[in-house]
Design an enzyme around this catalytic site. Structure first.
Site, mmCIF file in Angstrom:
data_model
loop_
_atom_site.group_PDB
_atom_site.id
_atom_site.type_symbol
_atom_site.label_atom_id
_atom_site.label_comp_id
_atom_site.label_asym_id
_atom_site.label_seq_id
_atom_site.Cartn_x
_atom_site.Cartn_y
_atom_site.Cartn_z
ATOM 1 N N LYS A 45 0.854 -1.185 0.000
ATOM 2 C CA LYS A 45 0.000 0.000 0.000
ATOM 3 C C LYS A 45 0.891 1.237 0.000
ATOM 4 C CE LYS A 45 -3.508 2.822 0.449
ATOM 5 N NZ LYS A 45 -4.379 3.089 -0.721
ATOM 6 N N ASN A 69 -13.621 3.753 -5.234
ATOM 7 C CA ASN A 69 -13.000 3.927 -3.922
ATOM 8 C C ASN A 69 -12.578 5.363 -3.714
ATOM 9 O OD1 ASN A 69 -9.828 4.398 -3.560
ATOM 10 N ND2 ASN A 69 -10.133 3.320 -5.510
ATOM 11 N N MET A 71 -10.416 5.829 -0.658
ATOM 12 C CA MET A 71 -9.804 5.374 0.595
ATOM 13 C C MET A 71 -9.117 6.532 1.306
ATOM 14 S SD MET A 71 -10.632 2.201 0.466
ATOM 15 C CE MET A 71 -9.665 1.426 1.756
ATOM 16 N N GLY A 72 -8.504 7.436 0.543
ATOM 17 C CA GLY A 72 -7.826 8.595 1.140
ATOM 18 C C GLY A 72 -6.462 8.265 1.708
ATOM 19 N N CYS A 131 -2.532 9.402 -6.883
ATOM 20 C CA CYS A 131 -3.632 9.184 -5.946
ATOM 21 C C CYS A 131 -4.731 10.221 -6.194
ATOM 22 C CB CYS A 131 -3.186 9.276 -4.495
ATOM 23 S SG CYS A 131 -4.629 9.108 -3.409
ATOM 24 N N LYS A 165 3.805 5.291 -10.717
ATOM 25 C CA LYS A 165 2.425 4.861 -10.963
ATOM 26 C C LYS A 165 1.675 6.046 -11.549
ATOM 27 C CE LYS A 165 -1.173 1.971 -10.345
ATOM 28 N NZ LYS A 165 -1.499 1.321 -9.070
ATOM 29 N N GLY A 249 -8.540 -3.418 -15.065
ATOM 30 C CA GLY A 249 -9.554 -4.265 -15.694
ATOM 31 C C GLY A 249 -9.131 -5.694 -15.935
ATOM 32 N N THR A 271 -9.147 -4.567 -8.566
ATOM 33 C CA THR A 271 -10.540 -4.823 -8.202
ATOM 34 C C THR A 271 -10.872 -6.326 -8.162
ATOM 35 O OG1 THR A 271 -11.275 -2.681 -9.067
ATOM 36 C CG2 THR A 271 -12.930 -4.423 -8.923
HETATM 37 O O1 RRO Z 1 -5.871 5.440 -1.033
HETATM 38 C C1 RRO Z 1 -6.540 5.794 -2.028
HETATM 39 O O2 RRO Z 1 -7.610 6.429 -1.925
HETATM 40 C C2 RRO Z 1 -6.107 5.494 -3.391
HETATM 41 C C3 RRO Z 1 -4.809 5.688 -3.842
HETATM 42 BR BR1 RRO Z 1 -3.424 6.238 -2.734
HETATM 43 C C4 RRO Z 1 -4.501 5.462 -5.216
HETATM 44 O O3 RRO Z 1 -3.384 5.647 -5.681
HETATM 45 N N1 RRO Z 1 -5.511 5.055 -6.008
HETATM 46 C C5 RRO Z 1 -6.766 4.861 -5.569
HETATM 47 O O4 RRO Z 1 -7.648 4.479 -6.359
HETATM 48 N N2 RRO Z 1 -7.052 5.074 -4.237
#
Ligand code: RRO
Length: 311
Positions: A45, A69, A71-72, A131, A165, A249, A271
Site C-alpha cells: 500500500k 473507492n 480510501m484517502g 492518488c 504509478k 480491468g 478490483t
Molecule cells: O488510497 C486511495 O484512496 C487510493 C490511492 Br493512494 C490510489 O493511488 N488510487 C486509488 O484508487 N485510491
C-alpha cells in the site's frame, strides 16, 4: 513448457501477475498472503511519512462492472512497509518486491525517498504520482511541470530502481508530453494505470461512498480499454529501458494477455483481486498459460508488444 515468468530491471519473477497497490497490501498479514500465492511479487500500500487513517467509510464499494473507492491513502506509514520488505529480502527464497510511496508534499516525498535510499532495501520502488482521493491534493501526474520538477530532484540522490504509478491520460498530446518528460529520466518502469479518478456511482438516489460526496476512483471492467490504451501509448513512446507494468480491468487470462500484447512486462490485478481473493492468481495464471499454449507462445516475450493494427 509455457512460462509466465518475466523481468523488471534486473529482477526476475516466476510469474508476471501480482496485486495492484491498494489491494491486499495494507498489513503484513495481507502481504504474506500474496507472498504465499502464485503471484510473482507484491506491491505494498502506498506509504506516507506518517501513518494515516484515511477517509470515512463507506469508502470502497464493488459493483457488477468494477469498483469505486475513495480510501484517502490509509496506510501504516512508509517505515512499516520498508521494514517488512527489508526483512523478507534476507530470505533467499523471497520474491523481489515493490515498495509504493508518496509524500503529501514534494518535500515529504523527498524525505521518504532519501530514507529509502539510505536503507538496506534492495528491491524496487514505485512512486505513486496518481492518488485521486486526498481532498485538496490534485493528482501529481496531471501537472506535468510539478512532475518534471519532482523527478529531476529525485534523481539527484536516488539510485535504487524506481518506477512511477501513473493516472490514465485521455489525449494523444498528453501521451506525447508525458512520455517526453519520462524519457529524460533513468526510470525502471512506468505503471499504467491507477483508477480513473473522480467517477460517480449511484444506487437508487444515493451515492455509493461517503467521502467527497461520492466521487471516487473507478476500477474494474469499466477501465480496461483506457488501461490498454495507456499501456500501449507508453510502450510506443518510451525508451526501451523503461518497462511497462499494466494495471486496469484484469480479471481473467484474456485480460492479462491483452495487457502483455499492448506491451506490459508485468500485469497487476486490483478490483478483481479484492473481489475474488489471492486464489485469483492460480486461475488467471492458468487461463493465460492456456491462451499462450493455444497460440504456440512459450514465454511472454514471444508476444509482448506485438499488437496488430489494421492496414
Ligand atoms: O488510497 C486511495 O484512496 C487510493 C490511492 Br493512494 C490510489 O493511488 N488510487 C486509488 O484508487 N485510491
Amino acid at each position: 513448457m509455457v512460462s509466465t515468468a518475466t523481468k523488471i530491471g534486473n529482477f526476475s519473477f516466476t510469474n508476471c501477475l501480482m496485486n495492484a497497490a491498494g489491494v491486499y497490501c495494507m498489513t503484513r498479514e495481507e502481504l504474506a498472503e500474496i507472498e504465499a500465492s502464485t503471484a510473482g511479487s507484491f506491491v505494498t500500500k502506498t506509504g506516507t511519512l506518517e501513518a494515516r487513517p484515511g477517509n470515512p467509510e463507506p469508502r470502497y464499494v464493488d459493483v457488477p462492472l468494477g469498483s469505486i473507492n475513495s480510501m484517502g491513502l490509509p496506510n501504516n506509514g512508509f517505515q512499516y512497509y520498508l521494514d517488512y520488505v527489508t526483512e523478507l529480502q534476507e530470505n533467499p527464497e523471497s520474491k523481489p518486491h515493490f515498495l509504493s510511496l508518496v509524500g503529501l508534499s514534494p518535500e515529504e516525498t523527498h524525505l521518504i525517498l532519501k530514507k529509502v535510499q539510505e536503507s538496506d532495501y534492495k528491491g524496487l520502488v514505485e512512486l505513486n504520482l496518481s492518488c485521486p482521493n486526498v481532498p485538496g491534493k490534485p493528482q501529481i501526474a496531471y501537472d506535468f511541470e510539478t512532475t518534471e520538477t519532482i523527478l529531476t530532484e529525485v534523481f539527484t540522490y536516488f539510485t535504487k530502481p524506481l518506477g512511477i504509478k501513473l493516472p490514465p491520460y485521455f489525449d494523444i498530446v498528453h501521451f506525447d508530453q508525458a512520455a517526453a518528460i519520462f524519457n529524460q529520466f533513468p526510470l525502471t518502469f512506468v505503471n499504467c494505470v491507477n483508477s480513473i479518478g473522480n467517477g460517480l456511482l449511484i444506487d437508487d438516489e444515493t451515492v455509493l461512498i461517503k467521502p467527497k460526496n461520492g466521487f471516487g476512483g473507478i476500477g474494474g471492467d469499466y477501465i480496461k480499454p483506457t488501461a490498454l490504451a495507456n499501456v500501449h501509448a507508453f510502450y510506443q513512446r518510451l525508451k526501451p529501458e523503461i518497462q511497462i507494468i499494466g494495471t486496469g480491468g484484469v480479471k481473467n487470462g484474456r485480460d492479462a494477455f491483452e495487457h502483455i500484447l499492448c506491451g506490459a512486462s508485468m500485469v497487476q490485478i486490483g478490483t478483481a483481486l479484492q473481489q475474488e481473493g489471492p486464489s485469483i492468481f492460480d486461475r488467471v495464471t492458468e487461463e493465460l498459460k492456456e491462451i499462450m499454449a493455444e497460440k504456440g507462445y512459450q514465454t511472454i516475450e514471444d508476444f509482448r508488444g506485438k499488437l496488430n493494427y489494421i492496414h
